[in-house]
Design a protein around this motif. Sequence first.
Motif, PDB file in Angstrom:
ATOM      1  N   GLY A   1       0.818  -1.210   0.000  1.00  4.64           N
ATOM      2  CA  GLY A   1       0.000   0.000   0.000  1.00  4.64           C
ATOM      3  C   GLY A   1       0.846   1.252   0.000  1.00  4.64           C
ATOM      4  N   ILE A   2       1.945   1.198   0.697  1.00  9.33           N
ATOM      5  CA  ILE A   2       2.830   2.357   0.764  1.00  9.33           C
ATOM      6  C   ILE A   2       3.488   2.602  -0.588  1.00  9.33           C
TER       7      ILE A   2
ATOM      8  N   ARG B   1       2.298   1.845  -3.541  1.00  8.87           N
ATOM      9  CA  ARG B   1       1.288   2.410  -4.455  1.00  8.87           C
ATOM     10  C   ARG B   1       1.076   3.892  -4.162  1.00  8.87           C
ATOM     11  N   SER B   2       1.021   4.245  -2.887  1.00  4.49           N
ATOM     12  CA  SER B   2       0.860   5.654  -2.521  1.00  4.49           C
ATOM     13  C   SER B   2       2.065   6.468  -2.971  1.00  4.49           C
TER      14      SER B   2
ATOM     15  N   LYS C   1       1.820   7.196  -6.685  1.00  2.00           N
ATOM     16  CA  LYS C   1       0.849   8.253  -7.005  1.00  2.00           C
ATOM     17  C   LYS C   1       1.414   9.637  -6.690  1.00  2.00           C
ATOM     18  N   VAL C   2       2.109   9.734  -5.563  1.00  3.85           N
ATOM     19  CA  VAL C   2       2.725  11.018  -5.202  1.00  3.85           C
ATOM     20  C   VAL C   2       3.802  11.375  -6.221  1.00  3.85           C
TER      21      VAL C   2
END
Length: 139
Positions: A29-30, A32-33, A36-37
Amino acid sequence: MWRIKAFTLLESLITLAVTSFILLSFSGGISRSFAKVEEQLFFLSFEQLYRDTQKLSISTRQMKVLTISNKEISNGSQVLEVPKNIKTVKKMALEFDQKGGNSSLTKIKFQTPEKIVTYQLYIGSGKYKKAESKSLYSP
């Protein structure tokens, strides 16, 4: 005298396995985040480089070229690397005249895993319109 109970080897391995599983599930999850950033920062940096190239052509009163390729975007003095998860649809070179305007109605397209980001350039003024659409390959 107090007796101290300790974990057995099997209990220690089970605890290690559960902890590792939890940490690995959070790291997906990290990442993927983070991606996106990274995408958002790239698009903000691209827009800034576009505006800087316009200002540079106006201030030097010389034609400037913004070159877009799959690996980097450059105006001759600044270079912006394209992240791995972003693809440029087409290589191109944008020319800015001495007044900061471009001479085409070019569309600059970038493909991410989830969307296509399009910059529609306006002739003469050097301004653009940003649009996002869903990618054909999104999950």
